[in-house]
Design an enzyme around this catalytic site. Structure first.
Site, short mmCIF file in Angstrom:
data_model
loop_
_atom_site.label_atom_id
_atom_site.label_comp_id
_atom_site.label_asym_id
_atom_site.label_seq_id
_atom_site.Cartn_x
_atom_site.Cartn_y
_atom_site.Cartn_z
N MET A 1 0.57 -1.40 -0.28
CA MET A 1 0.21 0.15 0.11
C MET A 1 1.57 1.78 0.40
SD MET A 1 -2.31 -1.31 3.00
CE MET A 1 -3.71 0.31 3.15
N VAL B 1 1.03 -4.66 8.05
CA VAL B 1 1.94 -4.48 8.33
C VAL B 1 2.71 -3.06 8.49
CG1 VAL B 1 4.42 -5.07 8.14
CG2 VAL B 1 2.69 -7.09 7.29
N GLY C 1 1.49 4.84 5.49
CA GLY C 1 2.23 3.66 3.75
C GLY C 1 2.33 2.46 4.67
N SER C 2 2.24 0.58 3.47
CA SER C 2 2.18 -0.45 4.80
C SER C 2 1.63 -1.19 3.54
CB SER C 2 0.99 -0.43 5.50
OG SER C 2 -0.24 0.84 5.15
N ARG C 3 1.87 -2.48 4.15
CA ARG C 3 1.57 -3.64 3.59
C ARG C 3 0.58 -4.53 3.61
NH1 ARG C 3 6.81 -7.44 2.96
NH2 ARG C 3 5.45 -8.85 2.97
#
Length: 219
Positions: free
Chosen positions: A94, A151, A181-183
């Site tokens: 993301m 995450v 911002g991430s996943r």
């Protein structure tokens, strides 16, 4: 529409932006223009980041829906303690420009919730799924076990997950977000097939990312 998960952060960021804009009025013109422009851009970005658009849930049985907006980084076979042998893990990155509200991928019951403190390395680093701060979530649905993880990334320093153990959840329901911002990693068990490829774009609550093998190809 803005997400309530980011309301407190959005209020703070908006206050800083507006305060900076007002302060820029007191500066000489040469300084006021860049300072005011930066504050305006920051305010617009903050409003954009915390947007929460409505989504149209796809119909059909035997499907898993994307829990996050983003880009599929990888799809790998794995053995997982929650989903078992023969599982597959789909990682969705993301970026700060994606919608960051997360959604439930299948209807079922939350049977696993575990928070892990950790580092804040880049979310696209494969090791981040094991080393970064994260929230593990497990859902059981008609005998099927699904696992997914929020995450945190380099910029993402806050994971929001208001779910509770034994809470019944519905596919497509908003359940939290990761800020800046991430996943999200999602593990599907054996007998389920990925419906996306590496590089594919996903939309939380809309994109079908996996199907039960017996229904694959039936649309």
């Amino acid at each position: 529409m803005f997400t309530p998960y980011g309301r407190s952060t959005l209020v703070k960021l908006a206050a800083v932006s507006v305060g900076t804009l007002l302060f820029s009025i007191l500066l000489p013109l040469q300084a006021a223009i860049p300072v005011g422009s930066a504050a305006a851009i920051f305010l617009i970005f903050s409003l954009w980041f915390f947007r929460d658009p409505n989504r149209s849930l796809p119909s059909g049985k035997g499907i898993v829906i994307a829990p996050a907006d983003g880009t599929v980084m990888s799809i790998k076979a794995c053995s997982h303690p929650f989903t078992g042998n023969g599982s597959s893990i789909i990682s969705i990155f993301m970026s700060p420009l994606n919608v960051h509200v997360n959604r439930i991928p299948v209807t079922g019951t939350v049977t696993l919730l575990q928070h892990h403190p950790g580092s804040f390395s880049m979310a696209f680093d494969e090791k981040s799924g094991e080393e970064n701060e994260r929230m593990e979530i497990g859902i059981e649905s008609n005998g099927m076990k699904l696992h997914f993880t929020q995450v945190a990334g380099f910029l993402a320093r806050r994971i929001v997950c208001p779910l509770s153990l034994n809470e019944p959840v519905t596919a497509g329901k908003r359940f939290g977000m990761i800020k800046f911002g991430s996943r999200v990693d999602i593990v599907i068990p054996a007998g389920w097939l990925p419906e996306v490829e590496r590089g594919a774009k996903t939309r939380a609550g809309e994109t079908i990312i996996a199907r039960l093998a017996t229904t694959a190809g039936n649309g």
